[in-house]
Design a protein around this motif. Sequence first.
Motif, short mmCIF file in Angstrom:
data_model
loop_
_atom_site.label_atom_id
_atom_site.label_comp_id
_atom_site.label_asym_id
_atom_site.label_seq_id
_atom_site.Cartn_x
_atom_site.Cartn_y
_atom_site.Cartn_z
N GLY A 80 -9.16 -10.75 -20.77
CA GLY A 80 -8.36 -11.94 -20.52
C GLY A 80 -7.15 -11.62 -19.67
N GLU A 81 -6.28 -12.59 -19.49
CA GLU A 81 -5.10 -12.41 -18.66
C GLU A 81 -4.04 -11.59 -19.40
OE1 GLU A 81 -3.78 -16.20 -17.22
OE2 GLU A 81 -5.37 -16.26 -15.73
N LYS A 82 -3.40 -10.66 -18.68
CA LYS A 82 -2.35 -9.81 -19.25
C LYS A 82 -1.09 -9.97 -18.42
CE LYS A 82 -5.35 -7.81 -22.01
NZ LYS A 82 -5.36 -7.88 -23.41
N GLU A 83 0.05 -10.06 -19.10
CA GLU A 83 1.35 -10.20 -18.45
C GLU A 83 2.03 -8.83 -18.36
OE1 GLU A 83 2.87 -13.10 -17.37
OE2 GLU A 83 1.01 -14.17 -17.83
N TRP A 84 2.61 -8.55 -17.19
CA TRP A 84 3.33 -7.30 -16.95
C TRP A 84 4.64 -7.58 -16.25
CZ3 TRP A 84 1.57 -2.65 -18.76
CH2 TRP A 84 0.25 -2.62 -19.20
N PHE A 85 5.56 -6.63 -16.31
CA PHE A 85 6.89 -6.70 -15.73
C PHE A 85 7.08 -5.46 -14.86
CE2 PHE A 85 11.40 -5.54 -16.09
CZ PHE A 85 12.01 -6.73 -15.74
N ILE A 86 7.61 -5.61 -13.65
CA ILE A 86 7.80 -4.47 -12.76
C ILE A 86 9.15 -3.82 -13.00
CG2 ILE A 86 7.91 -3.69 -10.36
CD1 ILE A 86 6.14 -6.09 -9.63
N ASN A 87 9.12 -2.54 -13.43
CA ASN A 87 10.35 -1.79 -13.68
C ASN A 87 10.88 -1.12 -12.42
OD1 ASN A 87 10.39 -2.36 -16.43
ND2 ASN A 87 9.24 -0.53 -16.96
N SER A 88 9.98 -0.53 -11.61
CA SER A 88 10.45 0.18 -10.42
C SER A 88 9.35 0.25 -9.36
CB SER A 88 10.91 1.60 -10.77
OG SER A 88 9.83 2.40 -11.19
N ILE A 89 9.79 0.39 -8.12
CA ILE A 89 8.90 0.54 -6.97
C ILE A 89 9.49 1.66 -6.11
CG2 ILE A 89 7.94 -0.54 -4.91
CD1 ILE A 89 8.62 -3.28 -6.31
N GLU A 90 8.68 2.66 -5.79
CA GLU A 90 9.16 3.77 -4.95
C GLU A 90 8.11 4.10 -3.92
OE1 GLU A 90 10.46 7.15 -7.17
OE2 GLU A 90 11.52 5.92 -8.63
N TYR A 91 8.57 4.66 -2.81
CA TYR A 91 7.69 5.12 -1.74
C TYR A 91 8.03 6.56 -1.42
CZ TYR A 91 6.25 0.33 -0.91
OH TYR A 91 5.74 -0.93 -1.05
N GLU A 92 7.00 7.35 -1.08
CA GLU A 92 7.26 8.69 -0.59
C GLU A 92 7.68 8.57 0.86
OE1 GLU A 92 3.84 11.19 -1.23
OE2 GLU A 92 3.91 10.86 -3.38
N LYS A 93 8.83 9.11 1.16
CA LYS A 93 9.37 9.01 2.52
C LYS A 93 9.08 10.31 3.26
CE LYS A 93 12.93 5.88 0.94
NZ LYS A 93 12.67 5.80 -0.48
N PHE A 97 0.84 -1.19 0.00
CA PHE A 97 0.00 0.00 0.00
C PHE A 97 0.89 1.25 0.00
CE2 PHE A 97 -2.53 3.28 2.01
CZ PHE A 97 -3.77 3.12 1.42
N GLY A 98 0.54 2.22 -0.85
CA GLY A 98 1.28 3.48 -0.91
C GLY A 98 2.42 3.50 -1.91
N ALA A 99 2.72 2.37 -2.54
CA ALA A 99 3.84 2.31 -3.49
C ALA A 99 3.50 3.00 -4.80
CB ALA A 99 4.19 0.85 -3.78
N TRP A 100 4.51 3.67 -5.37
CA TRP A 100 4.47 4.10 -6.77
C TRP A 100 5.13 2.99 -7.55
CZ3 TRP A 100 1.97 7.97 -9.03
CH2 TRP A 100 1.55 9.04 -8.25
N VAL A 101 4.43 2.46 -8.56
CA VAL A 101 4.93 1.32 -9.32
C VAL A 101 4.94 1.65 -10.81
CG1 VAL A 101 4.60 -1.13 -9.80
CG2 VAL A 101 3.88 -0.20 -7.60
N GLU A 102 6.04 1.31 -11.47
CA GLU A 102 6.09 1.42 -12.94
C GLU A 102 6.13 0.00 -13.49
OE1 GLU A 102 8.66 4.21 -15.44
OE2 GLU A 102 9.58 2.23 -15.77
N ILE A 103 5.20 -0.28 -14.40
CA ILE A 103 5.12 -1.61 -15.02
C ILE A 103 5.19 -1.47 -16.53
CG2 ILE A 103 3.83 -2.62 -13.11
CD1 ILE A 103 1.28 -2.34 -14.81
N GLU A 104 5.53 -2.57 -17.20
CA GLU A 104 5.65 -2.58 -18.65
C GLU A 104 5.20 -3.94 -19.17
OE1 GLU A 104 9.13 -1.72 -21.99
OE2 GLU A 104 9.56 -1.48 -19.86
#
Length: 86
Positions: free
Chosen positions: A72-85, A14-21
């Motif tokens: 239908g089902e979609k495949e994704w890849f996680i490029n980055s995960i960031e949190y506001e500190k 919860f709260g994560a900024w996520v970039e997916i591709e």
Amino acid sequence: MVDYSPQQEGKVFFGAWVEIENDAGDVKTFRIVGPEEIYGDAKDYISIDSPMARALLKKEVDDEFTVRTPEGEKEWFINSIEYEKN
């Protein structure tokens, strides 16, 4: 609002900024928030209750994951995960 915790670093919670591709090169960036935070001008936020957020939880950078969509089902890849500190 949930405060940042160092134990979250490197994984989606919860709260994560996520970039997916996806394989087509489509990139999406969003923050996982509570359902009450996605209204108004809260662009790029998705609800923790959404299928995308549920598929992402506890995943790490470079993980691949599948999310079920109406098309239908979609495949994704996680490029980055960031949190506001704070």
